[in-house]
Design a protein around this motif. Structure first.
Motif, PDB file in Angstrom:
ATOM      1  N   GLY A 153      -8.613   1.193  -6.539  1.00 20.36           N
ATOM      2  CA  GLY A 153      -8.700   0.091  -7.496  1.00 20.36           C
ATOM      3  C   GLY A 153      -7.822  -1.071  -7.082  1.00 20.36           C
ATOM      4  O   GLY A 153      -8.231  -2.236  -7.149  1.00 20.36           O
ATOM      5  N   ILE A 154      -6.617  -0.749  -6.607  1.00 18.00           N
ATOM      6  CA  ILE A 154      -5.715  -1.829  -6.167  1.00 18.00           C
ATOM      7  C   ILE A 154      -6.258  -2.498  -4.908  1.00 18.00           C
ATOM      8  O   ILE A 154      -6.242  -3.718  -4.775  1.00 18.00           O
ATOM      9  CB  ILE A 154      -4.303  -1.264  -5.909  1.00 18.00           C
ATOM     10  CG1 ILE A 154      -3.752  -0.673  -7.196  1.00 18.00           C
ATOM     11  CG2 ILE A 154      -3.381  -2.353  -5.396  1.00 18.00           C
ATOM     12  CD1 ILE A 154      -2.441   0.043  -7.035  1.00 18.00           C
ATOM     13  N   ARG A 155      -6.781  -1.670  -3.976  1.00 19.04           N
ATOM     14  CA  ARG A 155      -7.246  -2.250  -2.705  1.00 19.04           C
ATOM     15  C   ARG A 155      -8.467  -3.145  -2.890  1.00 19.04           C
ATOM     16  O   ARG A 155      -8.663  -4.088  -2.136  1.00 19.04           O
ATOM     17  CB  ARG A 155      -7.547  -1.139  -1.694  1.00 19.04           C
ATOM     18  CG  ARG A 155      -6.278  -0.518  -1.143  1.00 19.04           C
ATOM     19  CD  ARG A 155      -6.568   0.479  -0.062  1.00 19.04           C
ATOM     20  NE  ARG A 155      -6.974  -0.171   1.178  1.00 19.04           N
ATOM     21  CZ  ARG A 155      -7.301   0.510   2.274  1.00 19.04           C
ATOM     22  NH1 ARG A 155      -7.293   1.817   2.274  1.00 19.04           N
ATOM     23  NH2 ARG A 155      -7.628  -0.129   3.371  1.00 19.04           N
ATOM     24  N   LEU A 158      -7.171  -6.397  -3.434  1.00 17.45           N
ATOM     25  CA  LEU A 158      -6.512  -6.977  -2.265  1.00 17.45           C
ATOM     26  C   LEU A 158      -7.487  -7.741  -1.383  1.00 17.45           C
ATOM     27  O   LEU A 158      -7.100  -8.656  -0.671  1.00 17.45           O
ATOM     28  CB  LEU A 158      -5.883  -5.869  -1.412  1.00 17.45           C
ATOM     29  CG  LEU A 158      -4.553  -5.315  -1.894  1.00 17.45           C
ATOM     30  CD1 LEU A 158      -4.060  -4.303  -0.896  1.00 17.45           C
ATOM     31  CD2 LEU A 158      -3.550  -6.431  -2.050  1.00 17.45           C
ATOM     32  N   ASP A 159      -8.775  -7.334  -1.442  1.00 20.16           N
ATOM     33  CA  ASP A 159      -9.768  -7.987  -0.586  1.00 20.16           C
ATOM     34  C   ASP A 159      -9.806  -9.488  -0.801  1.00 20.16           C
ATOM     35  O   ASP A 159     -10.111 -10.251   0.117  1.00 20.16           O
ATOM     36  CB  ASP A 159     -11.167  -7.400  -0.851  1.00 20.16           C
ATOM     37  CG  ASP A 159     -11.311  -6.033  -0.220  1.00 20.16           C
ATOM     38  OD1 ASP A 159     -10.472  -5.714   0.645  1.00 20.16           O
ATOM     39  OD2 ASP A 159     -12.245  -5.295  -0.583  1.00 20.16           O
ATOM     40  N   ALA A 166       0.456  -9.955   9.427  1.00 18.89           N
ATOM     41  CA  ALA A 166       1.061  -8.720   9.928  1.00 18.89           C
ATOM     42  C   ALA A 166       0.891  -7.558   8.963  1.00 18.89           C
ATOM     43  O   ALA A 166       0.858  -6.405   9.360  1.00 18.89           O
ATOM     44  CB  ALA A 166       2.548  -8.949  10.210  1.00 18.89           C
ATOM     45  N   LEU A 167       0.773  -7.857   7.675  1.00 17.95           N
ATOM     46  CA  LEU A 167       0.714  -6.792   6.677  1.00 17.95           C
ATOM     47  C   LEU A 167      -0.692  -6.265   6.443  1.00 17.95           C
ATOM     48  O   LEU A 167      -0.884  -5.273   5.755  1.00 17.95           O
ATOM     49  CB  LEU A 167       1.274  -7.293   5.349  1.00 17.95           C
ATOM     50  CG  LEU A 167       2.791  -7.366   5.246  1.00 17.95           C
ATOM     51  CD1 LEU A 167       3.188  -8.103   3.993  1.00 17.95           C
ATOM     52  CD2 LEU A 167       3.392  -5.973   5.231  1.00 17.95           C
ATOM     53  N   ARG A 168      -1.708  -6.946   7.006  1.00 16.76           N
ATOM     54  CA  ARG A 168      -3.084  -6.548   6.715  1.00 16.76           C
ATOM     55  C   ARG A 168      -3.376  -5.136   7.195  1.00 16.76           C
ATOM     56  O   ARG A 168      -2.800  -4.673   8.176  1.00 16.76           O
ATOM     57  CB  ARG A 168      -4.054  -7.520   7.378  1.00 16.76           C
ATOM     58  CG  ARG A 168      -4.246  -8.744   6.511  1.00 16.76           C
ATOM     59  CD  ARG A 168      -5.165  -9.749   7.149  1.00 16.76           C
ATOM     60  NE  ARG A 168      -4.774 -11.079   6.667  1.00 16.76           N
ATOM     61  CZ  ARG A 168      -5.230 -12.201   7.156  1.00 16.76           C
ATOM     62  NH1 ARG A 168      -6.084 -12.181   8.163  1.00 16.76           N
ATOM     63  NH2 ARG A 168      -4.836 -13.349   6.665  1.00 16.76           N
ATOM     64  N   GLY A 169      -4.296  -4.462   6.493  1.00 16.24           N
ATOM     65  CA  GLY A 169      -4.703  -3.120   6.914  1.00 16.24           C
ATOM     66  C   GLY A 169      -3.724  -2.061   6.459  1.00 16.24           C
ATOM     67  O   GLY A 169      -3.348  -2.005   5.299  1.00 16.24           O
ATOM     68  N   GLY A 170      -3.302  -1.235   7.422  1.00 14.69           N
ATOM     69  CA  GLY A 170      -2.466  -0.087   7.083  1.00 14.69           C
ATOM     70  C   GLY A 170      -1.152  -0.436   6.423  1.00 14.69           C
ATOM     71  O   GLY A 170      -0.723   0.241   5.484  1.00 14.69           O
ATOM     72  N   ALA A 171      -0.509  -1.526   6.882  1.00 12.70           N
ATOM     73  CA  ALA A 171       0.847  -1.809   6.427  1.00 12.70           C
ATOM     74  C   ALA A 171       0.922  -2.013   4.920  1.00 12.70           C
ATOM     75  O   ALA A 171       1.707  -1.366   4.231  1.00 12.70           O
ATOM     76  CB  ALA A 171       1.399  -3.021   7.161  1.00 12.70           C
ATOM     77  N   ILE A 172       0.056  -2.908   4.380  1.00 10.74           N
ATOM     78  CA  ILE A 172       0.133  -3.201   2.944  1.00 10.74           C
ATOM     79  C   ILE A 172      -0.266  -1.978   2.133  1.00 10.74           C
ATOM     80  O   ILE A 172       0.303  -1.698   1.068  1.00 10.74           O
ATOM     81  CB  ILE A 172      -0.736  -4.434   2.578  1.00 10.74           C
ATOM     82  CG1 ILE A 172      -0.450  -4.889   1.156  1.00 10.74           C
ATOM     83  CG2 ILE A 172      -2.215  -4.147   2.709  1.00 10.74           C
ATOM     84  CD1 ILE A 172       0.825  -5.631   0.998  1.00 10.74           C
ATOM     85  N   THR A 173      -1.237  -1.192   2.660  1.00  7.37           N
ATOM     86  CA  THR A 173      -1.659   0.009   1.933  1.00  7.37           C
ATOM     87  C   THR A 173      -0.502   0.987   1.798  1.00  7.37           C
ATOM     88  O   THR A 173      -0.297   1.597   0.746  1.00  7.37           O
ATOM     89  CB  THR A 173      -2.818   0.687   2.674  1.00  7.37           C
ATOM     90  OG1 THR A 173      -3.737  -0.310   3.083  1.00  7.37           O
ATOM     91  CG2 THR A 173      -3.517   1.681   1.796  1.00  7.37           C
ATOM     92  N   LEU A 174       0.274   1.140   2.888  1.00 12.39           N
ATOM     93  CA  LEU A 174       1.415   2.059   2.842  1.00 12.39           C
ATOM     94  C   LEU A 174       2.468   1.580   1.850  1.00 12.39           C
ATOM     95  O   LEU A 174       3.057   2.386   1.124  1.00 12.39           O
ATOM     96  CB  LEU A 174       2.030   2.201   4.233  1.00 12.39           C
ATOM     97  CG  LEU A 174       1.276   3.157   5.139  1.00 12.39           C
ATOM     98  CD1 LEU A 174       1.652   2.955   6.578  1.00 12.39           C
ATOM     99  CD2 LEU A 174       1.578   4.589   4.729  1.00 12.39           C
ATOM    100  N   ILE A 175       2.697   0.270   1.815  1.00 13.07           N
ATOM    101  CA  ILE A 175       3.717  -0.236   0.887  1.00 13.07           C
ATOM    102  C   ILE A 175       3.264  -0.024  -0.558  1.00 13.07           C
ATOM    103  O   ILE A 175       4.049   0.391  -1.417  1.00 13.07           O
ATOM    104  CB  ILE A 175       4.019  -1.722   1.194  1.00 13.07           C
ATOM    105  CG1 ILE A 175       4.720  -1.797   2.561  1.00 13.07           C
ATOM    106  CG2 ILE A 175       4.892  -2.332   0.111  1.00 13.07           C
ATOM    107  CD1 ILE A 175       4.957  -3.183   3.059  1.00 13.07           C
ATOM    108  N   ILE A 176       1.965  -0.258  -0.820  1.00 17.49           N
ATOM    109  CA  ILE A 176       1.449   0.014  -2.175  1.00 17.49           C
ATOM    110  C   ILE A 176       1.599   1.490  -2.510  1.00 17.49           C
ATOM    111  O   ILE A 176       2.016   1.863  -3.612  1.00 17.49           O
ATOM    112  CB  ILE A 176      -0.039  -0.391  -2.271  1.00 17.49           C
ATOM    113  CG1 ILE A 176      -0.175  -1.888  -2.105  1.00 17.49           C
ATOM    114  CG2 ILE A 176      -0.617   0.037  -3.602  1.00 17.49           C
ATOM    115  CD1 ILE A 176      -1.593  -2.324  -1.927  1.00 17.49           C
TER     116      ILE A 176
END
Lengths: 191, 204
Positions: A153-155, A158-159, A166-176
């Motif tokens: 739901g959060i992702r 994000l779209d 630099a945060l796109r993809g895996g990085a932001i998902t991990l922080i969330i």
């Protein structure tokens, strides 16, 4: 009865498989782009978890222990899980094509989902009885579904957000995921 | 020359953690201290090297249809060896890593490399690839573990580095710290790669 309810709630919220035990992180990061698919993945995983916990429990207590073969635990469990996934897939295809169409594509992915194998090992390690193991498996599945649907739901939102490159993809998902884990750890006092 | 390339691939270009996002569960779970990260990395390294050697040797004898179950059994055998060896010789570490040693068997990194690489190439190249991926995975684990241990306990590999007055961040030892620090490391690495790309473009 009370114990079982506590075990269930504890497994869903406090010791959430993904956010507190780090089991099933790969599908959690990989199949969480949309709420629909995430929900499908969660259902399929819950389904396989419950069945796998029954089979691995029976095999461990009625086959491996009587014959003194505990050292075959890893090999036996992974074989049971991977063949179980195939059987479930074939069975669903015949009996319920609708359900198969909804969950089918996720089933092969589940074999390498460490949450299933981890569940089987934890049931042995914690020394659960049969009923407890079932409740534990159900709680694990529901907890996984909850976590993956929430992050999907959060992702979805994000779209349309403007995220630094630099945060796109895996990085932001991990922080969330980290923030979600923080929120879930606040539930520790509940159970 | 190509052997060296296969090896180096795993260290950066096709780094299992930072580029392919594989093997996340053990990575996040065991990296509370650098020692555990190193132990987990070496255990995985052993399994991936042995599995790739064996599978590459018998790749022509495995029927295509049952290849995945065969790979799983081979991997599970080596995982059992590691599990029992560690329980015998390193009981403290084995206890701390608990179910994550048997769970090497479901590490998608190993399955992915076996399926994509070892089942197609001769043994020499499989070994180079396995060593590269294993060492790459290990340095990733140790990096994340070192960051978490430094901020969480002020130490690396158990040696006190930050002074007595450093307020330790308890959160680093807990799940949220694992997710967030890995996210930040990933972002930093993305940025490094992006800057490098820019520079090579400007030069050419």
């Amino acid at each position: 009865m009370e114990n079982l309810l506590l075990l269930f709630a504890g497994t869903v919220l406090v010791n959430n498989f993904v956010l507190a035990r780090f089991l099933g992180v790969c599908p959690y990061l990989g199949v969480s782009r949309q709420v629909d698919t995430a929900f499908g993945m969660g259902l399929a995983t819950t389904f396989v978890m419950v069945i796998a916990s029954v089979f691995t429990y029976l095999i461990y207590h009625f086959l491996l222990i009587p014959f003194g073969l505990e050292y075959l635990e890893i090999v036996a469990f992974i074989l049971v899980i991977s063949s179980l996934v195939q059987v479930v897939e074939l069975f669903m295809q015949k009996v319920s094509p609708t359900l198969y169409r909804a969950l089918g594509i996720f089933l092969p992915l589940i074999t390498t989902n460490c949450a299933i194998m981890g569940l089987a090992l934890l049931v042995i390690q914690e020394g659960y009885q049969f009923i407890e193991a079932l409740v534990f498996a159900l709680g694990a599945g529901v907890g996984f579904t909850l976590a993956i649907v929430l992050i999907a739901g959060i992702r979805e939102h994000l779209d349309i957000a403007d995220i630094p490159y630099a945060l796109r993809g895996g990085a932001i998902t991990l922080i969330i995921a980290g923030l979600m884990a923080l929120a879930f750890s606040g539930l520790a006092g509940v159970v | 020359m190509s052997l060296l390339k296969d090896f180096m691939n795993g260290l950066w270009n096709e780094h299992p953690i930072f580029r392919l996002l594989l093997g996340m569960c053990p990575l996040l779970a065991v990296t509370t201290t650098a020692v555990y990260g190193l132990a987990m990395g070496l255990a995985t390294l052993f399994v991936i090297v042995c599995a790739e050697i064996v599978i590459s040797l018998i790749r022509n004898f495995i029927p295509k249809k049952v290849r995945i179950p065969s790979y799983i059994i081979i991997i599970a055998t080596f995982v059992t060896i590691v599990d029992y060896t560690m329980a015998a010789f390193l009981p403290d570490i084995a206890e701390a890593l608990s179910i994550f040693i048997p769970l090497i068997v479901t590490n998608c990194l190993i399955m992915a490399r076996v399926e994509a690489f070892a089942s197609r190439v001769p043994v020499k190249r499989a070994i180079a690839d396995a060593l590269g991926q294993g060492v790459g995975f290990t340095w990733g684990l140790v990096l994340l573990a070192a960051v978490r241990e430094l901020l969480g306990q002020g130490a690396i590999f158990g040696f006190q580095i930050l002074g007595e007055g450093f307020p330790t961040w308890g959160i680093m030892g807990l799940p949220p710290g694992a997710f967030i620090s890995l996210g930040i490391i990933l972002a930093v690495i993305n940025q490094i790669i992006r800057l490098r790309h820019k520079r090579t473009k400007e030069v050419s």
